[in-house]
Design a protein around this motif. Structure first.
Motif, short mmCIF file in Angstrom:
data_model
loop_
_atom_site.label_atom_id
_atom_site.label_comp_id
_atom_site.label_asym_id
_atom_site.label_seq_id
_atom_site.Cartn_x
_atom_site.Cartn_y
_atom_site.Cartn_z
N SER A 9 -38.18 -7.57 -74.70
CA SER A 9 -38.06 -8.40 -73.50
C SER A 9 -39.42 -8.94 -73.08
CB SER A 9 -37.45 -7.58 -72.36
OG SER A 9 -38.24 -6.42 -72.12
N LEU A 10 -39.40 -10.14 -72.53
CA LEU A 10 -40.63 -10.80 -72.10
C LEU A 10 -40.65 -10.78 -70.58
CD1 LEU A 10 -42.09 -14.02 -73.68
CD2 LEU A 10 -42.31 -13.55 -71.26
N ILE A 11 -41.52 -9.96 -70.02
CA ILE A 11 -41.62 -9.80 -68.58
C ILE A 11 -42.96 -10.34 -68.12
CG2 ILE A 11 -41.60 -8.16 -66.66
CD1 ILE A 11 -39.93 -6.30 -68.42
N LEU A 12 -42.94 -11.21 -67.14
CA LEU A 12 -44.15 -11.87 -66.65
C LEU A 12 -44.61 -11.24 -65.36
CD1 LEU A 12 -43.09 -15.61 -67.13
CD2 LEU A 12 -44.45 -14.23 -68.70
N THR A 13 -45.92 -11.18 -65.19
CA THR A 13 -46.47 -10.84 -63.89
C THR A 13 -46.42 -12.08 -63.01
OG1 THR A 13 -48.73 -11.44 -64.51
CG2 THR A 13 -48.02 -9.18 -65.00
N LEU A 40 -41.78 -20.22 -72.94
CA LEU A 40 -42.01 -18.85 -72.48
C LEU A 40 -41.32 -18.58 -71.15
CD1 LEU A 40 -45.75 -18.44 -73.49
CD2 LEU A 40 -43.76 -17.41 -74.58
N LEU A 41 -41.30 -19.58 -70.26
CA LEU A 41 -40.58 -19.40 -68.99
C LEU A 41 -39.09 -19.21 -69.23
CD1 LEU A 41 -42.39 -22.08 -66.80
CD2 LEU A 41 -42.44 -19.60 -66.46
N ALA A 42 -38.54 -19.92 -70.22
CA ALA A 42 -37.12 -19.73 -70.55
C ALA A 42 -36.89 -18.35 -71.15
CB ALA A 42 -36.68 -20.83 -71.52
N VAL A 63 -39.74 -20.99 -81.24
CA VAL A 63 -39.52 -20.08 -80.11
C VAL A 63 -39.98 -18.67 -80.47
CG1 VAL A 63 -37.79 -19.06 -78.58
CG2 VAL A 63 -37.62 -21.48 -79.22
N GLY A 64 -39.58 -18.21 -81.67
CA GLY A 64 -39.98 -16.87 -82.08
C GLY A 64 -41.49 -16.72 -82.19
N LYS A 65 -42.16 -17.76 -82.70
CA LYS A 65 -43.61 -17.70 -82.87
C LYS A 65 -44.32 -17.52 -81.54
CE LYS A 65 -47.53 -20.66 -84.16
NZ LYS A 65 -47.95 -21.95 -84.74
N TRP A 66 -43.96 -18.33 -80.54
CA TRP A 66 -44.71 -18.28 -79.29
C TRP A 66 -44.29 -17.10 -78.43
CZ3 TRP A 66 -49.06 -20.44 -79.43
CH2 TRP A 66 -49.26 -21.54 -80.27
N ARG A 67 -43.08 -16.59 -78.61
CA ARG A 67 -42.70 -15.34 -77.93
C ARG A 67 -43.58 -14.21 -78.46
NH1 ARG A 67 -37.98 -12.50 -75.77
NH2 ARG A 67 -36.64 -14.33 -75.99
N SER A 68 -43.72 -14.14 -79.80
CA SER A 68 -44.52 -13.08 -80.40
C SER A 68 -45.99 -13.22 -80.02
CB SER A 68 -44.36 -13.12 -81.92
OG SER A 68 -43.02 -12.92 -82.29
N PHE A 70 -47.27 -14.55 -77.38
CA PHE A 70 -47.50 -14.19 -75.99
C PHE A 70 -47.44 -12.69 -75.79
CE2 PHE A 70 -46.22 -13.41 -71.60
CZ PHE A 70 -47.13 -14.18 -70.91
N LEU A 71 -46.48 -12.02 -76.44
CA LEU A 71 -46.38 -10.57 -76.31
C LEU A 71 -47.63 -9.87 -76.85
CD1 LEU A 71 -42.63 -10.06 -77.27
CD2 LEU A 71 -43.66 -9.76 -75.01
N GLN A 72 -48.28 -10.47 -77.84
CA GLN A 72 -49.47 -9.87 -78.42
C GLN A 72 -50.72 -10.17 -77.61
OE1 GLN A 72 -49.66 -11.32 -82.43
NE2 GLN A 72 -47.75 -10.31 -83.05
N ALA A 73 -50.89 -11.42 -77.17
CA ALA A 73 -52.14 -11.83 -76.53
C ALA A 73 -51.97 -12.35 -75.12
CB ALA A 73 -52.84 -12.89 -77.39
#
Length: 374
Positions: A9-13, A40-42, A63-68, A70-73
């Motif tokens: 899951s992608l959780i944002l501050t 990423l907002l979606a 989509v998969g590339k930028w999700r990954s 963002f989760l890494q960096a």
């Protein structure tokens, strides 16, 4: 059933969400960076990659590339990594100086910077200035217009009309009505030079006027078919004739929703009486200065671009024949317009624009006050 590897899951501050929203909607963001931020907002809404890809009209791999990434960096992962090659000749401080000088100052005696002017002021090359502007989406030579609606019922009207577009009522007809008035029959003073290989069509800059006509149009939301009578005058009398023609072509037992702007001919006593006698017709007025929300305006733009702007008309009769032909061709194979922005998205965009406008006015006022004090 195989469901594939579960996606983390992608959780944002709160800070990350604000930064992504700024990148996604700021006019000066790089298009690729803005697109990544919207993806990423979606993802942060809890949607899976397939749903995000379909919603954003992107590839599943993107989509998969930028999700990954963002989760890494986190936010740093949005930016492209440095490419191999010769070392940079322009430092980050110089780039920042160019951007700040472009945004916060103007050359003496002028309204905006040019690449040559800023290059002379900073000591950098004209191409370096051009590349920096391109990288940050800066276009000092460009300008646009805007008009914020002062309508006290802005929110209610936007929700009402967008609701009709995105969720039209069953067993009812939604028609977008408006007039394109004072269409000029223009003829060039000399013959056109037609399109040739390596040469665009050419025409004289001056023209002869042969009169005007007005087009009254009703666009069917569902089918995109158009009812479009022409009149030489543009009064409430002609508008009532137009409504009579629309009524004659609508099935008798069908509820009809009209989307109209606030032009004076739409609210005269004659028109009010016409609607009062026909309770199956429901009127939805666009916000003040908000005719852009009326879909028939989009069809008017196509008519102008495809038939009127480059047309040559030696009489009003020729102009009207050309418009009727365009409507006939359009109605043979109409392509419905698809409204994609929700009311919340539109209102959020208006709110951001209003805040930016208020902040800019406050900054200008402070600058003038400071200058007066000096």
């Amino acid at each position: 059933m195989r469901t594939g590897r579960p996606k983390p899951s992608l959780i944002l501050t709160a800070e990350e969400r604000d930064r992504l929203q700024s990148l996604a909607h700021r006019a000066r963001s790089q298009p690729l960076l803005a697109r990544r931020a919207r993806v990423l907002l979606a993802c942060a809404e809890g949607l899976d990659n397939k749903t995000v890809a379909r919603k954003m009209r992107a590839s599943l791999g993107m989509v998969g590339k930028w999700r990954s990434r963002f989760l890494q960096a986190r936010l740093e992962g949005l930016y492209d990594e440095p490419r191999p090659g010769a070392p940079r000749q322009v430092s980050a401080a110089e780039v920042e100086r160019v951007v700040i000088q472009t945004l916060e100052s103007t050359p003496r005696g002028e309204t905006h910077w040019s690449t040559r002017g800023l290059a002379k002021a900073t000591g950098l090359s004209r191409m370096t200035i051009s590349r920096i502007w391109h990288a940050f989406g800066l276009q000092p030579h460009g300008t646009d217009t805007f008009k914020l609606s002062p309508d006290p019922l802005l929110i209610e009207k936007v929700r009402d009309i967008v609701g009709l577009y995105m969720n039209p009522p069953d067993h009812a007809l939604v028609l977008c009505l408006d007039e394109k008035s004072q269409i000029q029959a223009l003829d060039r003073t000399q013959p056109l030079l037609p399109l040739r290989p390596g040469q665009a069509e050419r025409r004289t800059h001056d023209y002869k006027r042969h009169g005007t006509t007005s087009l009254f149009a009703a666009l069917d939301l569902k089918t995109s078919q158009v009812i479009g009578p022409l009149h030489r005058r543009h009064r409430s009398f002609e508008f009532r004739q137009f409504l009579d023609g629309v009524e004659a072509q609508v099935p008798a037992g069908l509820e009809v929703h009209f989307i109209l702007d606030n032009y004076g001919t739409h609210k005269t006593p004659i028109i009010r009486k016409w609607f009062a006698k026909r309770p199956r017709f429901h009127v939805h007025f666009t916000p003040t200065y908000g005719s852009w929300i009326n879909l028939v305006e989009r069809w008017f733009a196509e008519l102008t671009n495809k038939r009127i702007r480059r047309g040559v008309f030696r009489s009003v009769k020729d102009l009207e024949a050309a418009i009727r032909e365009y409507i006939d061709v359009h109605n043979e194979d109409p392509k419905p317009f698809v409204w994609t922005k929700t009311a919340d998205q539109i209102l959020a965009s208006i709110a951001r624009y209003a805040l930016r406008t208020t902040a800019a006015q406050a900054s200008q006022l402070m600058s003038r006050t400071t200058g007066t004090g000096d």
